[in-house]
Scaffold this active site. Structure first.
Site, PDB file in Angstrom:
ATOM      1  N   LYS A  65       0.816  -1.172  -0.163  1.00 34.71           N
ATOM      2  CA  LYS A  65      -0.078   0.118  -0.160  1.00 34.71           C
ATOM      3  C   LYS A  65       0.729   1.173   0.005  1.00 34.71           C
ATOM      4  O   LYS A  65       0.347   2.383  -0.576  1.00 34.71           O
ATOM      5  CB  LYS A  65      -0.944  -0.136   1.209  1.00 34.71           C
ATOM      6  CG  LYS A  65      -2.005  -1.188   0.877  1.00 34.71           C
ATOM      7  CD  LYS A  65      -3.013  -0.962   2.209  1.00 34.71           C
ATOM      8  CE  LYS A  65      -3.985  -1.852   2.281  1.00 34.71           C
ATOM      9  NZ  LYS A  65      -5.101  -1.731   3.482  1.00 34.71           N
ATOM     10  N   ASP A  99      -9.953   2.507   2.175  1.00 31.74           N
ATOM     11  CA  ASP A  99     -10.025   2.126   3.358  1.00 31.74           C
ATOM     12  C   ASP A  99     -10.470   3.231   4.270  1.00 31.74           C
ATOM     13  O   ASP A  99     -11.381   3.444   4.997  1.00 31.74           O
ATOM     14  CB  ASP A  99      -8.638   1.704   4.056  1.00 31.74           C
ATOM     15  CG  ASP A  99      -8.135   0.447   3.442  1.00 31.74           C
ATOM     16  OD1 ASP A  99      -8.917  -0.404   3.213  1.00 31.74           O
ATOM     17  OD2 ASP A  99      -6.896   0.245   3.528  1.00 31.74           O
TER      18      ASP A  99
HETATM   19  P1  NAP Z   1      -0.773  -2.570  11.569  1.00 37.03           P
HETATM   20  O1  NAP Z   1      -0.386  -1.481  10.847  1.00 37.03           O
HETATM   21  O2  NAP Z   1       0.152  -3.573  11.909  1.00 37.03           O
HETATM   22  O3  NAP Z   1      -1.178  -1.816  12.956  1.00 37.03           O
HETATM   23  C1  NAP Z   1      -1.365  -2.816  14.146  1.00 37.03           C
HETATM   24  C2  NAP Z   1      -2.051  -1.582  15.393  1.00 37.03           C
HETATM   25  O4  NAP Z   1      -2.538  -2.834  16.304  1.00 37.03           O
HETATM   26  C3  NAP Z   1      -1.005  -1.086  15.934  1.00 37.03           C
HETATM   27  O5  NAP Z   1      -1.479   0.423  16.260  1.00 37.03           O
HETATM   28  C4  NAP Z   1      -0.511  -1.818  17.051  1.00 37.03           C
HETATM   29  O6  NAP Z   1       0.163  -1.090  18.332  1.00 37.03           O
HETATM   30  C5  NAP Z   1      -1.580  -2.353  17.519  1.00 37.03           C
HETATM   31  N1  NAP Z   1      -1.782  -3.476  18.324  1.00 37.03           N
HETATM   32  C6  NAP Z   1      -1.186  -4.666  17.793  1.00 37.03           C
HETATM   33  N2  NAP Z   1      -1.129  -5.584  19.030  1.00 37.03           N
HETATM   34  C7  NAP Z   1      -1.643  -4.962  19.995  1.00 37.03           C
HETATM   35  C8  NAP Z   1      -1.621  -5.268  21.373  1.00 37.03           C
HETATM   36  N3  NAP Z   1      -1.512  -6.503  21.749  1.00 37.03           N
HETATM   37  N4  NAP Z   1      -2.283  -4.296  22.313  1.00 37.03           N
HETATM   38  C9  NAP Z   1      -2.637  -3.164  21.759  1.00 37.03           C
HETATM   39  N5  NAP Z   1      -2.242  -2.639  20.552  1.00 37.03           N
HETATM   40  C10 NAP Z   1      -1.581  -3.661  19.719  1.00 37.03           C
HETATM   41  O7  NAP Z   1      -2.123  -3.052  11.047  1.00 37.03           O
HETATM   42  P2  NAP Z   1      -3.301  -2.540  10.244  1.00 37.03           P
HETATM   43  O8  NAP Z   1      -2.945  -2.833   8.939  1.00 37.03           O
HETATM   44  O9  NAP Z   1      -3.466  -1.160  10.926  1.00 37.03           O
HETATM   45  O10 NAP Z   1      -4.480  -3.409  10.847  1.00 37.03           O
HETATM   46  C11 NAP Z   1      -5.156  -3.366  12.127  1.00 37.03           C
HETATM   47  C12 NAP Z   1      -6.490  -4.251  12.195  1.00 37.03           C
HETATM   48  O11 NAP Z   1      -7.315  -3.877  11.254  1.00 37.03           O
HETATM   49  C13 NAP Z   1      -6.167  -5.784  11.783  1.00 37.03           C
HETATM   50  O12 NAP Z   1      -6.957  -6.359  12.654  1.00 37.03           O
HETATM   51  C14 NAP Z   1      -6.669  -5.835  10.301  1.00 37.03           C
HETATM   52  O13 NAP Z   1      -7.292  -6.950   9.814  1.00 37.03           O
HETATM   53  C15 NAP Z   1      -7.684  -4.499  10.462  1.00 37.03           C
HETATM   54  N6  NAP Z   1      -8.200  -3.870   9.111  1.00 37.03           N
HETATM   55  C16 NAP Z   1      -9.405  -3.793   8.633  1.00 37.03           C
HETATM   56  C17 NAP Z   1      -9.721  -3.658   7.488  1.00 37.03           C
HETATM   57  C18 NAP Z   1     -11.230  -3.566   7.064  1.00 37.03           C
HETATM   58  O14 NAP Z   1     -11.301  -3.364   5.836  1.00 37.03           O
HETATM   59  N7  NAP Z   1     -12.274  -4.051   8.083  1.00 37.03           N
HETATM   60  C19 NAP Z   1      -8.741  -2.737   6.711  1.00 37.03           C
HETATM   61  C20 NAP Z   1      -7.549  -2.517   7.111  1.00 37.03           C
HETATM   62  C21 NAP Z   1      -7.142  -3.360   8.364  1.00 37.03           C
HETATM   63  P3  NAP Z   1       1.744  -0.600  18.042  1.00 37.03           P
HETATM   64  O15 NAP Z   1       1.733   0.675  17.387  1.00 37.03           O
HETATM   65  O16 NAP Z   1       2.170  -0.414  19.441  1.00 37.03           O
HETATM   66  O17 NAP Z   1       2.530  -1.989  17.667  1.00 37.03           O
END
Ligand code: NAP
Length: 265
Positions: A65, A99
């Site tokens: 992305k 998104d």
């Molecule tokens: P990412 O870039 O890897 O970011 C992960 C986020 O989660 C960071 O803020 C991280 O905090 C936090 N995190 C991870 N483990 C944690 C824990 N144990 N306790 C507290 N915070 C935690 O991932 P992303 O792409 O943003 O995706 C995040 C979620 O959104 C995923 O579940 C993904 O499937 C979902 N998503 C959904 C859609 C949709 O269309 N529905 C689209 C995109 C993503 P730190 O910064 O402290 O590591």
């Protein structure tokens, strides 16, 4: 035949093909939605090749992305977010971030106005998209993240944005109208939540970006508190709906896409 598709690595479990092909079937379009997994060093050639072959549009997923940004002309929102999940090849390849618009359209579909105080939990890719989109609509965005320095970096880019630790959630949510969980907490484990149940209340609309499972602990507790709940499939649906409409200029058959998406999840 019109060709659309998805590039990422891996893309094998994507639910975008059935969602988009349901739209083509509903509108009797002669079109296909194909998935591609180019190697990182082939990404530029892949985008040029897609353009040369007359592919109409591509979605972009992890890990590309951000990488595609310099390969397309991003629209202002995608440029600010620094990530593109939809490329339109109609003229020169243009990049969009649906998104972000998907978050707003998911709330809108549930009759929720995007204004007032919004709390975004998470500062990764989904958190960035949600924070920029909600701010663009006029909400005051408070970003809470496990790693506070990451929240601070994001908040600096968001007009009126503020950065917080997860410990502040109860205070932050007291007068908030919107909550987005953009962390991966709750994914594949429906007994975890990043938000204490005591912080949830009936004046909140809660969107959980997590879509596996659809029924997260956060959404269960939000519903019990009387909040409006929006599951992660709605965000996924509306990023696809928005992409379809950008590519085709036609109104997407939302119900048919939703049915196909939920059937595939
Ligand atoms: P990412 O870039 O890897 O970011 C992960 C986020 O989660 C960071 O803020 C991280 O905090 C936090 N995190 C991870 N483990 C944690 C824990 N144990 N306790 C507290 N915070 C935690 O991932 P992303 O792409 O943003 O995706 C995040 C979620 O959104 C995923 O579940 C993904 O499937 C979902 N998503 C959904 C859609 C949709 O269309 N529905 C689209 C995109 C993503 P730190 O910064 O402290 O590591």
């Amino acid at each position: 035949m019109e060709v659309f598709g998805l590039i990422g690595r891996p893309v094998g479990h994507s639910v975008s093909p059935p969602m988009h092909e349901a739209a083509y079937a509903a509108l009797e379009m002669d079109a296909r939605y194909v998935t591609f997994e180019p190697a990182p060093e082939d990404l530029e050639t892949a985008i040029e090749g897609a353009d040369a072959l007359g592919i109409r549009g591509l979605n972009v997923t992890i890990p590309y992305k951000e990488d595609v940004l310099p390969l397309v002309s991003p629209d202002p929102l995608a440029a600010r977010i620094g990530a593109v999940n939809t490329i339109d090849f109609a003229d020169a390849p243009t990049g969009h971030n649906t998104d972000a618009t998907g978050v707003v359209r998911a709330f809108d579909h549930h009759g929720v106005d995007v204004d007032g105080a919004a709390v975004v939990v998470g500062a990764g890719g989904a958190g960035r998209a949600a924070a920029f989109a909600l701010a663009e609509e006029g909400a005051t965005v408070r970003i809470a993240n496990r790693t506070v320095t990451r929240a601070e970096a994001l908040a600096e880019e968001i007009p009126g944005g503020s950065a917080h630790s997860l410990d502040e959630l109860e205070v932050l949510l007291a007068d908030a109208r919107l909550l987005v969980n953009a962390t991966s907490v709750g994914m594949e484990a429906d007994d975890e939540t990043p938000v204490p149940a005591a912080a949830l209340h009936a004046d909140l609309a809660v969107l959980d970006a997590v879509y596996a499972p659809l029924e997260t602990r956060l959404l269960r507790e939000a519903r019990a508190a009387g909040a409006t709940t929006v599951d992660g499939a709605w965000m996924l649906l509306f990023q696809g709906v928005e992409a379809f409409e950008l590519w085709t200029g036609r109104e997407a058959p939302v119900d048919r896409m939703n049915e196909a998406l939920r059937g595939a999840l």
